[in-house]
Design a protein around this motif. Structure first.
Motif, PDB file in Angstrom:
ATOM      1  N   GLN A 626       0.815  -1.209   0.000  1.00 14.47           N
ATOM      2  CA  GLN A 626       0.000   0.000   0.000  1.00 14.47           C
ATOM      3  C   GLN A 626       0.852   1.264   0.000  1.00 14.47           C
ATOM      4  O   GLN A 626       0.525   2.236  -0.694  1.00 14.47           O
ATOM      5  CB  GLN A 626      -0.933  -0.013   1.214  1.00 14.47           C
ATOM      6  N   ILE A 627       1.943   1.264   0.758  1.00 11.50           N
ATOM      7  CA  ILE A 627       2.822   2.438   0.749  1.00 11.50           C
ATOM      8  C   ILE A 627       3.377   2.662  -0.656  1.00 11.50           C
ATOM      9  O   ILE A 627       3.518   3.799  -1.111  1.00 11.50           O
ATOM     10  CB  ILE A 627       3.967   2.266   1.764  1.00 11.50           C
ATOM     11  N   ALA A 628       3.676   1.584  -1.342  1.00  7.87           N
ATOM     12  CA  ALA A 628       4.231   1.697  -2.698  1.00  7.87           C
ATOM     13  C   ALA A 628       3.197   2.182  -3.701  1.00  7.87           C
ATOM     14  O   ALA A 628       3.538   2.906  -4.647  1.00  7.87           O
ATOM     15  CB  ALA A 628       4.802   0.349  -3.139  1.00  7.87           C
ATOM     16  N   LEU A 629       1.920   1.823  -3.516  1.00 12.25           N
ATOM     17  CA  LEU A 629       0.933   2.052  -4.579  1.00 12.25           C
ATOM     18  C   LEU A 629      -0.137   3.085  -4.280  1.00 12.25           C
ATOM     19  O   LEU A 629      -0.801   3.566  -5.217  1.00 12.25           O
ATOM     20  CB  LEU A 629       0.239   0.727  -4.927  1.00 12.25           C
ATOM     21  N   HIS A 630      -0.364   3.433  -3.024  1.00  6.51           N
ATOM     22  CA  HIS A 630      -1.483   4.328  -2.714  1.00  6.51           C
ATOM     23  C   HIS A 630      -1.321   5.671  -3.430  1.00  6.51           C
ATOM     24  O   HIS A 630      -0.272   6.294  -3.378  1.00  6.51           O
ATOM     25  CB  HIS A 630      -1.592   4.561  -1.207  1.00  6.51           C
ATOM     26  N   GLY A 631      -2.377   6.075  -4.095  1.00  7.62           N
ATOM     27  CA  GLY A 631      -2.342   7.313  -4.866  1.00  7.62           C
ATOM     28  C   GLY A 631      -1.891   7.131  -6.298  1.00  7.62           C
ATOM     29  O   GLY A 631      -2.064   8.034  -7.127  1.00  7.62           O
ATOM     30  N   LEU A 632      -1.317   5.958  -6.607  1.00  3.07           N
ATOM     31  CA  LEU A 632      -0.901   5.668  -7.980  1.00  3.07           C
ATOM     32  C   LEU A 632      -1.969   4.871  -8.725  1.00  3.07           C
ATOM     33  O   LEU A 632      -2.197   5.098  -9.915  1.00  3.07           O
ATOM     34  CB  LEU A 632       0.415   4.888  -7.989  1.00  3.07           C
ATOM     35  N   ILE A 633      -2.594   3.933  -8.041  1.00  5.10           N
ATOM     36  CA  ILE A 633      -3.629   3.116  -8.663  1.00  5.10           C
ATOM     37  C   ILE A 633      -4.653   2.732  -7.599  1.00  5.10           C
ATOM     38  O   ILE A 633      -4.272   2.346  -6.482  1.00  5.10           O
ATOM     39  CB  ILE A 633      -3.016   1.862  -9.336  1.00  5.10           C
ATOM     40  N   PRO A 634      -5.945   2.869  -7.883  1.00  9.66           N
ATOM     41  CA  PRO A 634      -6.962   2.518  -6.888  1.00  9.66           C
ATOM     42  C   PRO A 634      -6.949   1.027  -6.586  1.00  9.66           C
ATOM     43  O   PRO A 634      -6.808   0.195  -7.485  1.00  9.66           O
ATOM     44  CB  PRO A 634      -8.282   2.920  -7.570  1.00  9.66           C
ATOM     45  N   TYR A 635      -7.097   0.692  -5.317  1.00  9.77           N
ATOM     46  CA  TYR A 635      -7.183  -0.717  -4.928  1.00  9.77           C
ATOM     47  C   TYR A 635      -8.247  -0.869  -3.846  1.00  9.77           C
ATOM     48  O   TYR A 635      -8.503   0.045  -3.061  1.00  9.77           O
ATOM     49  CB  TYR A 635      -5.838  -1.252  -4.443  1.00  9.77           C
ATOM     50  N   SER A 636      -8.854  -2.023  -3.827  1.00  8.53           N
ATOM     51  CA  SER A 636      -9.821  -2.358  -2.784  1.00  8.53           C
ATOM     52  C   SER A 636      -9.484  -3.742  -2.261  1.00  8.53           C
ATOM     53  O   SER A 636      -8.768  -4.507  -2.908  1.00  8.53           O
ATOM     54  CB  SER A 636     -11.254  -2.320  -3.315  1.00  8.53           C
ATOM     55  N   ALA A 637     -10.023  -4.068  -1.087  1.00  8.26           N
ATOM     56  CA  ALA A 637      -9.706  -5.333  -0.435  1.00  8.26           C
ATOM     57  C   ALA A 637     -10.785  -6.372  -0.717  1.00  8.26           C
ATOM     58  O   ALA A 637     -11.737  -6.131  -1.457  1.00  8.26           O
ATOM     59  CB  ALA A 637      -9.554  -5.107   1.064  1.00  8.26           C
ATOM     60  N   ASP A 638     -10.622  -7.553  -0.115  1.00  7.63           N
ATOM     61  CA  ASP A 638     -11.619  -8.611  -0.233  1.00  7.63           C
ATOM     62  C   ASP A 638     -12.977  -8.101   0.231  1.00  7.63           C
ATOM     63  O   ASP A 638     -13.059  -7.203   1.073  1.00  7.63           O
ATOM     64  CB  ASP A 638     -11.223  -9.819   0.616  1.00  7.63           C
ATOM     65  N   PRO A 639     -14.071  -8.687  -0.275  1.00  6.24           N
ATOM     66  CA  PRO A 639     -15.410  -8.203   0.078  1.00  6.24           C
ATOM     67  C   PRO A 639     -15.657  -8.167   1.580  1.00  6.24           C
ATOM     68  O   PRO A 639     -15.369  -9.115   2.309  1.00  6.24           O
ATOM     69  CB  PRO A 639     -16.333  -9.207  -0.616  1.00  6.24           C
ATOM     70  N   TYR A 640     -16.216  -7.068   2.017  1.00  3.08           N
ATOM     71  CA  TYR A 640     -16.497  -6.820   3.425  1.00  3.08           C
ATOM     72  C   TYR A 640     -17.467  -7.853   3.989  1.00  3.08           C
ATOM     73  O   TYR A 640     -17.335  -8.286   5.138  1.00  3.08           O
ATOM     74  CB  TYR A 640     -17.086  -5.413   3.557  1.00  3.08           C
ATOM     75  N   ASN A 641     -18.429  -8.253   3.183  1.00  8.69           N
ATOM     76  CA  ASN A 641     -19.474  -9.157   3.666  1.00  8.69           C
ATOM     77  C   ASN A 641     -19.021 -10.606   3.762  1.00  8.69           C
ATOM     78  O   ASN A 641     -19.784 -11.459   4.206  1.00  8.69           O
ATOM     79  CB  ASN A 641     -20.710  -9.078   2.768  1.00  8.69           C
ATOM     80  N   LEU A 642     -17.781 -10.902   3.376  1.00  4.29           N
ATOM     81  CA  LEU A 642     -17.275 -12.270   3.441  1.00  4.29           C
ATOM     82  C   LEU A 642     -16.161 -12.423   4.467  1.00  4.29           C
ATOM     83  O   LEU A 642     -15.362 -13.348   4.397  1.00  4.29           O
ATOM     84  CB  LEU A 642     -16.776 -12.711   2.059  1.00  4.29           C
ATOM     85  N   GLN A 643     -16.117 -11.513   5.431  1.00  2.55           N
ATOM     86  CA  GLN A 643     -15.046 -11.525   6.420  1.00  2.55           C
ATOM     87  C   GLN A 643     -15.462 -12.232   7.702  1.00  2.55           C
ATOM     88  O   GLN A 643     -16.629 -12.226   8.088  1.00  2.55           O
ATOM     89  CB  GLN A 643     -14.617 -10.088   6.745  1.00  2.55           C
ATOM     90  N   ASP A 644     -14.475 -12.801   8.391  1.00  2.00           N
ATOM     91  CA  ASP A 644     -14.716 -13.431   9.683  1.00  2.00           C
ATOM     92  C   ASP A 644     -15.153 -12.397  10.723  1.00  2.00           C
ATOM     93  O   ASP A 644     -16.080 -12.629  11.487  1.00  2.00           O
ATOM     94  CB  ASP A 644     -13.444 -14.119  10.189  1.00  2.00           C
ATOM     95  N   ASP A 645     -14.440 -11.281  10.777  1.00  2.00           N
ATOM     96  CA  ASP A 645     -14.702 -10.262  11.786  1.00  2.00           C
ATOM     97  C   ASP A 645     -14.683  -8.892  11.113  1.00  2.00           C
ATOM     98  O   ASP A 645     -13.616  -8.317  10.893  1.00  2.00           O
ATOM     99  CB  ASP A 645     -13.649 -10.328  12.898  1.00  2.00           C
TER     100      ASP A 645
END
Length: 762
Positions: A626-645
């Protein structure tokens, strides 16, 4: 709520290995658990490894011959074996290919440490290893432009090669020219590890090894560490599916007895590094040969060597196990060498840059200044919404299409979000194609009639475009079900060393044994010629905003078809060509996970890594990616509704600067039970609509104004409390503890966070 079973199994495995209690998310790292590997090491009376010792007499510096210099650095060598030392002309700081060590160390260990490389080779039976002095290599040195070249002739085993060192503006480069690699006999070269002890660290010093495991992980130079018989050794861009031994724990003849490797994160970036905090550090970037390489990191104590070390192991040949009749397992090795130079750029860091944040910033500079990566025009503060169309369920007699989200229902979901004031939205449609998910792929058209067909999909695309919402269609040209009508096993599937079509089985979540769900990995060039290039215009005709090319950002393999085999480096070229074509014809391309070769060829990274594998010998998860890429290319994480916590996941999004994503369906996911699509059992829109809106608005309120900002710092504030700082001065502090903490006089609730606005937000 459906549990993310892959993650659950991963964490359970990590817990078992670490032999500690893990109440939330992993071992002593950014995930916020309260029992970590540090505590485990301190409390385990059986722990034994190399401990810090009083100062001892060190071996003398051998690299004293000046062979090159530029405005910043001087390059010295020993003129004999190929050791090098680089000295900063400004500060006098030194970086060693092999550091001075205890002079009383056993001679064989000393020679091993001082060797500039090690190789593995085979004569047809077992794999052996050696290094120049052990192999009695004849070594010659020659001056080259801005550097020096060493040629090694290991006549004893019939292998020769060369290493070239040259200075750069911010460090130095080591290159192994492919034309220097010779085999003069029956011995075959398998791998080459270059500078395995560069800037190796002593136990008890304030420093660490960085490896690009998932988002990134650190192995601290601890004075005491739990016993382990092995270290970190993982393939850059994951294992090669053409070789079963890359993918499964042990190759056996009977499918039902195969065991998949434990679930883990992959290496997305071809980098590694070490640092002595606030003193000096080195970042290694594989600039040639990254498609066929491993990153190694070894704790102190292994092989009775009291050093922490990391390096790159280049593959020149893969091997595998095959079965012919009843003859048992037969080891095979690739016939020819994998071609290409092997090159590592070493970026040298000092003082306040000698830490993992400095390493990540250095890689970011490499991406922007040397690779030409520019900030994306996309708004990184959007809500990423994946909608699942449907798929075919095979029954005892016949089959049935399970309709989960029609194109009209997708419009209804979007209208609900617009009514709630969410206008920054990108929609990815999965299972929209003919036959739905795992249908007739790699053929995708026409759109599934049960969902509304091409006509309704065109209407949806036009409607979303009118609202300023991007629509990506997910397309799978890579990993196809063996039951797909669009696959010809003989023509489409890659082949292994036995020249048979390689079949990949999906493992069960609970025991890692193989299920009956099987896939073929598709021949890359045929994929492009027969499918990608022919369907690009069809996507454009629908009026969509882009195509998410499934697996191209998270899977890399070769094809061992004879005459000639298709190498992983060639597959990279095809994946890049595919992404570029989709971007050219539709306006956008997206990937999942985001291997480094996709950077500059994609507009959007979904399911980006925000965790590490929690291997027992690693101590901390970090946001290097994230430090390398934030602001260079948009990224999102795994789906929120499929998380353990979700509490922990929300904090991780805030800490790592990732916008939330959701994978949902309009109809009841209960219909997906006992189907290949049961990952979505926690995904009905009516159940998640209010939480989707609330979660997005909360996170967008924090990260929205930071979408184009660089992450300039990340640090541990307290145990399980972390702070991320952005270029405009904004500081986000997250508390993964189960109780409130006080930071800088401010109380932060359990699983809570605080935001200190910077720049215009003050």
């Amino acid at each position: 709520m459906k549990m993310n079973r892959k993650k659950s199994l991963l964490l359970a495995t990590a817990a078992l290995l670490a032999a500690v209690s893990i109440p939330v998310f992993g071992a002593s790292d950014s995930n916020g658990t309260e029992n970590g590997s540090d505590a485990a090491a301190a409390n385990d009376s059986t722990v034994t490894t190399a401990e810090a010792k009083p100062p001892v007499t060190k071996t003398p510096v051998k690299a004293t011959q000046l062979v090159a210099e530029n405005d910043s650095y001087q390059l010295y060598t020993d003129g004999k074996e190929g050791q090098v030392r680089v000295v900063s002309k400004k500060t006098g700081q030194e970086w060693f290919s092999a550091p001075p060590v205890d002079s009383t160390m056993p001679p064989n260990n000393l020679k091993f440490i001082e060797s500039p490389f090690t190789i593995k080779y085979t004569s047809g039976k077992s794999v052996e290893s050696t290094y120049p002095s052990k192999a009695k290599a004849a070594i010659t040195m020659a001056q080259i432009d801005n550097g020096v070249r060493f040629d090694y002739d290991m006549a004893e085993i019939g292998i020769s090669l060369a290493l070239e060192y040259t200075l750069t503006a911010d460090g130095f480069r080591v290159n192994v020219p492919f034309d220097s690699v010779k085999e003069n006999g029956t011995v075959r070269l398998s791998t080459l590890e270059v500078l395995p002890f560069i800037e190796a660290g002593e136990p008890g010093t304030d420093g660490a090894i960085f490896v690009p495991d998932g988002s990134g992980a650190l192995m601290d130079f601890k004075p005491v560490r739990p016993n382990t018989f092995d270290g970190y050794s993982e393939y850059v861009y994951g294992g090669d599916y053409a070789f079963q031994s890359n993918i499964v724990e042990k190759v056996v003849k009977i499918k039902d007895e195969l065991i998949a490797k434990p679930p883990s994160e992959q290496i997305a970036l071809p980098v590694f590094g070490t640092y002595s905090k606030d003193k000096k550090g080195v970042l290694g970037i594989i600039t040639s040969g990254d498609a066929d390489a491993k990153i190694n990191a070894t704790p102190a104590g292994i092989r009775n060597i009291n050093l922490y070390r990391a390096g790159v192991e280049f593959l020149y040949r893969n091997s595998d196990i095959i079965f012919v009749g009843n003859s048992g397992d037969i080891p095979l090795i690739q016939r020819g060498l994998i071609p290409g130079d092997r090159t590592i750029e070493f970026k040298l860091l000092e003082n306040e840059d000698a830490n993992y944040v400095g390493l990540a910033k250095s890689y970011r500079s490499y991406l922007t200044e040397e690779k030409g990566l520019q900030p994306s025009e996309s708004d990184g503060s959007v809500l990423q919404l994946t909608l699942f169309g449907g798929g075919i369920e095979d029954k005892i007699v016949g089959s049935k299409f399970i309709k989960m989200t029609t194109f009209e229902q997708a419009k209804s979901i979007v209208d609900d979000l617009l009514a709630e004031g969410i206008t920054k939205l990108e929609v990815t449609y999965d299972g929209w194609n003919d036959g739905g998910k795992y249908g007739d792929q790699p053929d995708h058209f026409p759109a599934e009639s049960a969902l509304g067909g091409n006509k309704e999909l065109e209407k949806l695309a036009a409607y979303l475009k009118e609202k300023g919402i991007k629509l990506y269609l997910r397309a799978n040209y890579v990993k196809e079900s063996t039951t797909s009508d669009g696959v010809s096993k003989s023509k489409d599937a890659i082949r292994g060393l036995n020249n048979e079509a390689t079949k990949v089985y999906k493992p069960w979540y609970d025991n890692n044994q193989m299920s009956d769900q099987a896939y073929y990995m598709m021949k890359p060039q045929r994929v492009f010629d027969k499918h990608v290039s022919k369907e690009a215009d069809d996507f454009a005709d629908l009026g969509v905003s882009g195509v998410l090319l499934e697996y191209m950002g998270s899977t890399l393999y070769s094809d061992q078809q004879p005459n000639p085999p298709f190498m992983r480096s060639q597959t990279i070229g095809v994946w890049q060509q595919s992404l570029d074509l989709m971007k050219q014809t539709t306006g956008g391309s997206a990937v999942e996970y985001g291997f480094a070769y996709t950077l500059g060829h994609t507009d959007n990274i979904q399911n980006a890594p925000i965790d590490s594998s929690h291997f027992v010998y690693m101590d901390e998860t970090i946001p290097f990616y994230q430090i390398a890429l934030h602001g260079l290319i948009p990224y999102s994480a795994d789906p929120y509704n499929l998380q353990d916590d979700p509490r922990v996941h929300k904090l991780r999004l805030l800490e790592y600067g990732a916008m939330p994503s959701f994978e949902l369906a309009y109809n009841d996911p209960a219909d997906l039970k006992r189907t290949p699509f049961d990952w979505l059992l926690s995904g009905e829109w009516s159940d998640w609509s209010s939480q989707t809106v609330a979660t997005y608005k909360e996170i967008e309120g924090v990260l929205g104004s930071l979408a184009d900002q660089e992450i300039v710092d990340h640090a541990t504030v307290q145990r399980n409390v972390y702070r991320t700082t952005y270029a405009d001065g904004t500081k986000i502090t997250v508390n993964y503890n189960r109780k409130a903490v006080t930071v800088d006089g401010q109380s932060i609730d359990a699983y809570g966070y605080s935001v200190e606005k910077g720049g215009n937000g003050q």
